[in-house]
Enzyme design. Structure first.
Site, PDB file in Angstrom:
ATOM      1  N   HIS A 125       0.819  -1.219   0.000  1.00  0.00           N
ATOM      2  CA  HIS A 125       0.000   0.000   0.000  1.00  0.00           C
ATOM      3  C   HIS A 125       0.847   1.260   0.000  1.00  0.00           C
ATOM      4  CE1 HIS A 125      -3.592  -2.462   1.711  1.00  0.00           C
ATOM      5  NE2 HIS A 125      -3.543  -2.512   0.404  1.00  0.00           N
ATOM      6  N   CYS A 133       5.540   8.902  -8.822  1.00  0.00           N
ATOM      7  CA  CYS A 133       4.938   9.577  -9.972  1.00  0.00           C
ATOM      8  C   CYS A 133       3.630   8.868 -10.326  1.00  0.00           C
ATOM      9  CB  CYS A 133       5.898   9.548 -11.163  1.00  0.00           C
ATOM     10  SG  CYS A 133       5.122  10.081 -12.700  1.00  0.00           S
TER      11      CYS A 133
HETATM   12 ZN   LIG Z   1       7.048   9.774 -14.133  1.00  0.00          ZN
END
Ligand SMILES: [Zn+2]
Length: 268
Positions: A125, A133
């Protein structure tokens, strides 16, 4: 209980690819509050739970606001850096160092397995001490960005240096998918395992809860050996549905060090 610890030690000693799944029960023994327990974060503050449900949506709609809130608001988990790994975490790191445990797959986001010395940890998790990102899943350290400067100059959100995507906390929010690298590696480890320890989790949160179930079905259909040993304070759906072969009922911080001690005796 002694006999069951002995049995678990035997199974681990004979194993070729043992892994462990861990959950909140391991961390509450370190003083990390859980979410839904009697004194859990959300039990005490239902509004915080509603807020957590909205996190991912807020991130998608307005990542700048998401970041401003994270940087200026109170931390949900309090000071995670102030807690320490407990004897259960240390015992698992010891089993890895001895070559017995191949992976720790944890639902916890508190980094305590890594701090105890475990090297092969899958943060199912996410990890509260990392960033990720949202587009390409590249991971970053919080120190990779000067957040105070960005806050002051209004240049939030941070952007990925590889693909330009928007960066979020590595924590997997509600309604957010498990990063594909994490789910693929976890599944691969689960179906390859011949012994699976399940510690401090009732494994009812999906898709994490699928790991023991899919592994069990796969190993049975392929006539491969598979032993699931649960170490939990109370019986769980895994116990009741016979997913686990047996339950060692107790605290992970007490049972795991005893298990590691039994294994040490065997390898001498
Ligand atoms: Zn990225």
């Amino acid at each position: 209980m002694e006999g069951r610890i002995q049995g678990a030690a035997d199974a681990l000693f004979r194993s070729r690819f043992a892994i462990v799944l861990t959950g909140a029960g391991m961390s509450t023994e370190s003083g990390v509050p859980d979410f839904r327990g009697p004194s859990g974060i959300w039990t005490r503050d239902p509004e915080a739970e509603q807020k957590a449900y909205r996190s991912y949506d807020r991130f998608k709609k307005n990542p700048k606001e998401y970041w401003v809130e994270r940087l200026t608001g109170p931390s949900l988990l309090g000071d995670l850096a102030g807690v320490s790994p407990n004897p259960g975490h240390l015992a698992l790191a010891e089993l890895e160092a001895a070559g017995i445990l191949k992976w720790v797959i944890t639902q916890n986001i508190d980094n305590l397995h890594q701090r105890a010395g475990s090297k092969r940890v899958i943060d199912y998790h996410g990890n509260a001490f990392k960033l990720r990102c949202a587009s390409c899943s590249a991971r970053y350290e919080p120190t990779d960005f000067d957040f105070q400067e960005m806050l002051k100059k209004g240049t939030l959100p941070p952007l990925c240096r590889k693909c330009g995507g928007v960066i979020k906390s590595d924590i997997v929010h509600f309604n957010e998918s498990i990063p594909s690298d994490v789910s693929a590696l976890s599944l691969e480890a689960a179906v390859a395992s011949d012994v699976m320890l399940i510690c401090g989790t009732s494994a009812v949160v999906y898709p994490f809860a699928n790991l023991p179930r899919i592994a069990k079905r796969h190993r049975r259909e392929s006539s491969l050996p598979f032993t699931v040993i649960e170490i939990n304070a109370e019986p769980t759906p895994l116990t009741e549905q016979n997913i686990s072969d047996y339950l060692i009922q107790g605290k992970t911080g007490e049972v795991l060090p005893r298990l590691a001690a039994e294994l040490k005796k065997k390898s001498i």
